[in-house]
Motif scaffolding. Structure first.
Motif, PDB file in Angstrom:
ATOM      1  N   TYR A 196      -1.548  -4.068  -4.926  1.00  0.00           N
ATOM      2  CA  TYR A 196      -1.100  -2.820  -4.612  1.00  0.00           C
ATOM      3  C   TYR A 196      -2.892  -1.608  -4.297  1.00  0.00           C
ATOM      4  N   ALA A 197      -2.551  -1.215  -3.178  1.00  0.00           N
ATOM      5  CA  ALA A 197      -3.198   0.010  -3.014  1.00  0.00           C
ATOM      6  C   ALA A 197      -2.660   0.990  -2.505  1.00  0.00           C
ATOM      7  N   ALA A 210       0.781  -1.343  -0.145  1.00  0.00           N
ATOM      8  CA  ALA A 210      -0.169   0.250   0.142  1.00  0.00           C
ATOM      9  C   ALA A 210       0.783   1.227  -0.047  1.00  0.00           C
ATOM     10  N   GLY A 211       0.399   2.427  -0.558  1.00  0.00           N
ATOM     11  CA  GLY A 211       0.837   3.620  -0.858  1.00  0.00           C
ATOM     12  C   GLY A 211       2.729   3.097  -1.367  1.00  0.00           C
ATOM     13  N   LEU A 234     -11.754   1.903   1.421  1.00  0.00           N
ATOM     14  CA  LEU A 234      -9.854   1.384   1.638  1.00  0.00           C
ATOM     15  C   LEU A 234     -10.044  -0.023   1.697  1.00  0.00           C
ATOM     16  N   PRO A 235      -9.494  -0.996   1.568  1.00  0.00           N
ATOM     17  CA  PRO A 235      -9.679  -2.968   1.027  1.00  0.00           C
ATOM     18  C   PRO A 235      -9.666  -3.045   2.326  1.00  0.00           C
ATOM     19  N   ALA A 261       4.543  -8.608   2.800  1.00  0.00           N
ATOM     20  CA  ALA A 261       3.533  -6.766   2.894  1.00  0.00           C
ATOM     21  C   ALA A 261       3.850  -6.324   3.076  1.00  0.00           C
ATOM     22  N   CYS A 262       3.656  -5.265   2.840  1.00  0.00           N
ATOM     23  CA  CYS A 262       4.307  -3.981   3.273  1.00  0.00           C
ATOM     24  C   CYS A 262       2.657  -2.422   3.419  1.00  0.00           C
ATOM     25  N   GLY A 263       3.309  -1.855   4.461  1.00  0.00           N
ATOM     26  CA  GLY A 263       2.412  -0.684   3.958  1.00  0.00           C
ATOM     27  C   GLY A 263       1.921  -0.101   5.376  1.00  0.00           C
ATOM     28  N   PRO A 264       1.252   0.269   5.903  1.00  0.00           N
ATOM     29  CA  PRO A 264       0.743   1.189   7.001  1.00  0.00           C
ATOM     30  C   PRO A 264       0.207   0.053   7.659  1.00  0.00           C
ATOM     31  N   GLU A 265       0.095   0.407   9.265  1.00  0.00           N
ATOM     32  CA  GLU A 265      -0.024  -0.594  10.084  1.00  0.00           C
ATOM     33  C   GLU A 265      -1.616  -1.451  10.002  1.00  0.00           C
TER      34      GLU A 265
END
Ligand code: FES
Length: 341
Positions: free
Chosen positions: A144-145, A118-119, A181-182, A201-205
């Motif tokens: 990919y969000a 995400a981002g 949001l997903p 996975a990598c992105g905001p919590e």
């Protein structure tokens, strides 16, 4: 006991700077010495500030087989370091960094990979995707969000990669402005097609938690999901404190290997973190934050026991597999055997 030193700082010349979106830039870097790294790893960069040097971790978006190293940095509101990078760093400048580190890395022998980003979480995920597609024959599925189309970092690169690997790369772009949001159910739907893949996975919590929930509710084994968590570093790894041990502290022995080199020491004081001790002995042990926040110093305990003062990165599965943080580990047995390799 000698004090640890930062002998392994790496200087990078900035070769070029590319705007990826309105608020994200890629910095192509050339290291002053041969540099080896693994897909998904990060650099800890020293950023000048009023308070002296502050350190920030930036993932590499390049893959190890590529000629130059590239980091991609997205501005964050009130984010001093990322804004400084985007506003001040230009081609020809020099950046100082700790060597690449991090455990968000696919093993050499792995299943096909299921990637969630995400981002700006796409940065290490991009490195993994490029590596898997070009250096292995495995498949890649990427969810990919982003907020909207303008926020999609690497949109063109992903389009080209999909064209080059139509049978092996499946990308789903999720746009929050159109789809909100997903949620767990959305992620589950995507993941259900790939039950035997290894997930990253990598992105905001909240996004990472939704990914974790989606996978665990499908019976996906926890040890087949790696999450990359970046937090602001509270300490400054560019300043090494004096190592202090109380006279009369108990001593333990530590045996192991790091970067293929073996070591065997027998005077590790019970009040000194393992990382400081190994650095003082000249072992090239990896580290970044030195405060239990990044996972760069992770090692595997084979025999014996240690206690960690802080652990913001290792989950229950990793602890059960013997992984520990050297910057936080103090001995709780007379001897330990470890490996970094
Ligand atoms: Fe970051 Fe130990 S160096 S957790």
């Amino acid at each position: 006991m000698e004090s640890p030193s930062l002998t392994h700082l790496v200087q990078f010349r900035v070769v070029s700077v590319t705007a990826e979106t309105n608020d994200a830039k890629s910095f192509r870097l050339q290291a002053s010495e041969p540099l080896s790294y693994k897909p998904g790893q990060f650099l800890t960069i020293g950023i000048p500030s009023d308070r002296g040097t502050v350190a920030r971790c930036y993932s590499m978006s390049s893959a190890p087989h590529e000629d130059d190293v590239t980091i991609t940095v997205k501005r964050t509101p009130q984010g001093y370091a990322s804004n400084w990078m985007c506003d001040h760093v230009a081609a020809g400048d020099t950046l100082t960094a700790l060597p690449p580190s991090g455990n968000f890395v696919p093993p050499a022998q792995d299943a096909d990979v299921l990637l969630f980003a995400a981002g700006s979480g796409i940065t290490p995920v991009m490195s993994i995707a490029k590596y898997v597609l070009t250096q292995t024959d495995r498949n890649v599925a990427l969810f990919y969000a982003n907020r909207d189309p303008a926020a999609v970092i690497f949109a063109e690169q992903l389009r080209v990669m999909s064209k080059d690997h139509p049978e092996r790369l499946h990308v789903v772009h999720w746009l929050e402005e159109l789809q909100s949001l997903p949620g767990t159910a959305d992620l589950q739907r995507f993941a259900s097609v790939y039950p035997n893949y290894s997930a990253y996975a990598c992105g905001p919590e909240p996004f990472m938690n939704a990914v974790t929930d989606a996978l665990s509710s499908q019976g996906f084994p926890g040890d087949r999901l790696k999450r990359e968590v970046f937090q602001s570093l509270s300490g400054n790894p560019f300043e090494i404190e004096e190592m202090v041990s109380e006279p009369g502290a108990d001593l333990s022995s530590v045996k192991g290997s790091c970067n293929g080199a073996s070591f065997d020491f027998d005077d590790w004081p019970s009040d000194v973190p393992l990382l400081q001790y190994l650095l003082s002995k000249g072992v090239d042990a990896p580290f970044s934050c030195r405060s239990g926040e990044c996972g760069a110093c992770c090692f595997q305990l084979i025999e014996g026991a240690v206690e960690m003062e802080q652990n913001d990165v290792l989950d229950a599965d990793e602890l059960a597999d013997g992984y520990r943080l050297a910057c936080q580990a103090k001995p709780s047995s007379e001897s330990i055997v470890i490996t970094y390799d």
